[in-house]
Design an enzyme around this catalytic site. Structure first.
Site, PDB file in Angstrom:
ATOM      1  CG  ASP A 194      -1.275  -6.862   2.593  1.00 42.00           C
ATOM      2  OD1 ASP A 194      -1.249  -6.441   3.771  1.00 42.00           O
ATOM      3  OD2 ASP A 194      -0.622  -7.852   2.213  1.00 42.00           O
ATOM      4  CG  HIS A 195      -3.529  -1.152   6.638  1.00 40.87           C
ATOM      5  ND1 HIS A 195      -2.605  -0.170   6.402  1.00 40.87           N
ATOM      6  CD2 HIS A 195      -4.572  -0.532   7.241  1.00 40.87           C
ATOM      7  CE1 HIS A 195      -3.054   0.990   6.855  1.00 40.87           C
ATOM      8  NE2 HIS A 195      -4.263   0.796   7.356  1.00 40.87           N
TER       9      HIS A 195
END
Length: 487
Positions: free
Chosen positions: A456-457
């Protein structure tokens, strides 16, 4: 107090609203004991066996195998004092395929026992809030009538007729769910109240051109089922067509050679979770190819030790250990996005994706970071065997923080896995293959694998993701040397 008690389908975890009856483990007339498994039910998470709440004799089974039942619905009736002689109102041995509609007098003789053990969070023995029935976990369906906004132009619903006085006659009791009063009917003979039908049924009716308001439902509480819609569409489908257009001919071509699989249970939950995750968390995937020859030799030495001869040792065990050690060096990877804050977990509930006959499930090993290598091996073996047998409990699939998916067992090199909801990283472990590799300045055949890390950026940037993946790769390249360097 009546000795005939109905057992309602309990909430099996995390607010699940329905379950499919896979198999009855008892039949009408059987004598059962307290906590004896009586039915196997598949929810959206797993197949579980439900134990009996009372000892006694099975008097009636209300739903056949293969039916979907809502939480809180009676599924079986049990005579808790079968040796006490004939009851004033007793249940006959009705089968699941032929249950007559009960009279008001017969229903009055059956006690619907409340589900035990359900309390409001923080209150021992407290009532369930919002008019809901207490269930095993969470809250079940409301016991109070739901208020609906009247539709524009709709006639007021007809009030239910007053119930006739109960006659205490020795009529046989066959408990069955009580249907709610029918909605009001307008001058055309059609229902003017809300139509009870699930979204898939509404779509089917729209596709077949069936007016739901003109149908009488045969489902629970008068709801309209797929069968109701198909029966209503059958006469129209049987009429001969005078004109056949090329479009309709093309649309019907091959229809008799198509298989339609209902989307339910584990497959439905997986689809919902993956769709929500894919369109909520911004995914990034990085790849790393690693020479794991030394790791495979280390596994061979481990298998040869006397105390490990009865233990299942696979390359996945070393991958799991590598991930757990790398999390210690990069704790942010083991976290979740909570809107206004990031929740970093000090424990690792390590998920292992498992392919089963019912679909993909991801049970997790609770607090895996505290386990020794031997304990981790035993936990992984138990997890996989339980999943393959279809016995994984909903609790074992809840609360995961970090996941590994072993696509290598299918001969796949790697992939771009989608994050399980609530997790920030998932590692794909590819097949281990012998390939030409530059080793000490020379091209030699070596055992090589490819890792794929999706993250998850919002939480993990490229630097953190790269360092974590690099550490996992370093451990797999030389487990013994890396372990000494990190400790």
């Amino acid at each position: 107090m009546s000795r005939i008690k109905e057992f309602n389908l309990p909430d099996l975890g995390e607010g699940l609203t329905e379950g499919e009856i896979l198999a009855w483990l008892v039949k009408v007339g059987d004598t059962i004991e307290l906590n004896q498994p009586i039915v196997e039910v598949e929810t959206a998470k797993a197949a579980v066996e439900i134990p009996a709440k009372w000892a006694g004799q099975v008097q009636a089974i209300f739903h056949p195998e293969g039916s979907t039942v809502e939480v809180g619905t009676p599924i079986i009736a049990i005579d808790t004092e079968p040796g006490a002689g004939p009851a004033e109102q007793s249940t006959t041995g009705a089968s699941t395929s032929d249950l007559p509609t009960p009279s008001a007098a017969s229903l009055a003789a059956v006690e619907v026992a409340p589900t035990e053990g359900a309390v409001e969070p923080g209150l021992i023995g407290g009532p369930a809030p919002g008019g809901r029935t207490a269930v095993l976990v969470g809250y079940g369906p409301r016991t109070t009538a739901a208020k609906r906004r009247p539709r524009k132009g709709a006639a007021p619903a007809a009030s239910a007729p007053a119930a006739a006085p109960v006659q205490h006659s020795p009529a046989p009791v066959v408990p069955a769910p009580v249907r709610s009063p029918s909605p009001a009917v307008n001058g055309n003979g059609r229902s003017s109240g809300p139509v009870l039908a699930k979204p898939p049924v509404r779509k089917l009716a729209k596709d077949l051109g069936v007016d739901l308001s003109a149908l009488t439902g045969s489902g629970p509480s008068g709801s309209i089922t797929r069968e109701d819609v198909q029966r209503a569409a059958a006469p129209a489908a049987a009429e001969p067509l005078t004109v056949t257009s090329p479009v309709s001919s093309a649309a019907s071509f091959g229809a008799d050679r198509e298989q339609r699989i209902p989307v339910k249970g584990v497959r439905r939950l997986t689809a919902e979770n993956m769709s929500r995750s894919a369109f909520t968390a911004p995914h990034v995937t990085e790849f790393l190819t690693v020479d794991v020859t030394r790791a495979m030799k280390a596994l061979d030495r481990l298998r040869g030790r006397r105390e490990w001869r009865d233990v299942r040792v696979s390359p996945l065990l070393l991958v799991a250990k590598a991930v757990l050690l790398a999390v210690r060096r990069h704790p942010m990877v083991n976290s979740s996005w909570a809107g206004d804050e990031i929740v970093v977990k000090e424990y690792v509930n390590l998920g292992i994706a498992a392919a089963t006959e019912r679909g993909l499930i991801v049970p997790n090993i609770k607090d895996a970071g505290r386990l020794t290598l031997r304990e981790l091996a035993d936990a992984m073996t138990d997890l996989v065997q339980t999943a393959k047998a279809g016995r994984t409990s909903p609790a074992d699939m809840s609360g995961g923080t970090l996941t590994i998916t072993n696509v290598g067992v299918f001969g796949v090199d790697t992939g771009t896995p989608i994050l399980p909801p609530g997790e920030s990283a998932i590692l794909a472990f590819g097949a281990v293959r012998e390939q030409p590799w530059v080793h000490k300045g020379k091209v030699k055949p070596r055992l090589v694998t490819t890792l794929g890390l999706s993250f998850d950026h919002r939480i993990i940037d490229g630097e953190l993701g790269s360092k974590f993946l690099r550490d996992v790769g370093d451990f797999l390249a030389d487990p013994e040397a890396t372990l000494l360097a990190w400790t």
